[in-house]
Design an enzyme around this catalytic site. Sequence first.
Site, PDB file in Angstrom:
ATOM      1  N   TYR A  53       0.833  -1.203   0.000  1.00 58.01           N
ATOM      2  CA  TYR A  53       0.000   0.000   0.000  1.00 58.01           C
ATOM      3  C   TYR A  53       0.872   1.259   0.000  1.00 58.01           C
ATOM      4  CZ  TYR A  53      -4.126  -2.880   1.074  1.00 58.01           C
ATOM      5  OH  TYR A  53      -5.135  -3.802   1.046  1.00 58.01           O
ATOM      6  N   PRO A 218     -16.647  -3.549   0.682  1.00 53.32           N
ATOM      7  CA  PRO A 218     -18.036  -3.820   1.071  1.00 53.32           C
ATOM      8  C   PRO A 218     -19.057  -2.970   0.326  1.00 53.32           C
ATOM      9  CG  PRO A 218     -16.938  -2.543   2.773  1.00 53.32           C
ATOM     10  CD  PRO A 218     -15.869  -2.984   1.804  1.00 53.32           C
TER      11      PRO A 218
END
Length: 331
Positions: A53, A218
């Site tokens: 990341y 999500p």
Amino acid sequence: MKYTQLGRTGLKVGRLVLGTMNFGPQTDEADSHAIMDAALDAGINLFDTANVYGWGDNKGRTEEIIGNWFAKGGDRRDKVVLATKVYANMAPDGQAAWPNHDKLSALNIRRAVDASLKRLKTDHIDLYQFHHVDRDTPFEEIWQAIDTLVQQGKILYAGSSNFPGYKIAQANEIAARRGGTIGLVSEQCLYNLAERRAEMEVIPAAQEYGLGVIPWSPLHGGLLGGVIKKEVQGGRRASGRAADTLKDPAARARVQAYEDLIDKHGLEPGEVALAWLLTRPGVTGPIVGPRTAEQLDSALRAVELELGEELLAGLDEVFPGPGPSPEAFAW
């Protein structure tokens, strides 16, 4: 915050997981620290990151931001269940990985752990996750490397990410045969209302072997966060996965039906999408990756949101799942 056990372990984690992928590329260090402080104050204790990341020429930057936050002292590190990942090529984009500087060889796992610990400014990682399947490295070698790191106190638990069901089974069967290895305790997978294929194999395997399921994306890249309404109102336009999906007229109609259903119940789409995941068997908690404190507040409201049977049935009509396994694909 509500808490649950992570799979079959004794580890207690919150029903929301703080994702940090935006820290660095989209959220600067000061704002990232503020979000982590707010998350901890709200009771979120599982923080998820990855060595890659930061992306591009800044791989590792997100871990550095978290490490600088830990270095502020107080009880930050003590309260956080820290999860990171290994697999990726850490060279700048466009450069090939030097041999043994990516994937899951014992050599790379050892090197990657030490590099992550340095960036994170800590002496141990609570949950060390395999970011992808490595088809070239046998699990016997992977578990030997993990056992050594556990004995050294550098990691406590191992988890997987983006594993198919059969690889979860293979990994834990080999761990069981070796003895003394707890095996995988969690699986981080793509799972949301619009993408329910994990229900066919991945989630049943995770439940069978006692893994906690940690859904990523999500809101499916923002698709489930009221994207059409925002578009109409002149707000932030869809991008990435959400924009690609909306190009399909049938998919756009489903998203519109979803937003209409949520509006009928007087609720917010993004909060409902998170709350729905919290009703699903095997789910520990979804990863939320807020770019702002306001987005974190919205995610926190989802933990307390109770979805009625009528709404749950309506969601299944708009976004039907594959059905029970193995019936969904066997007959």
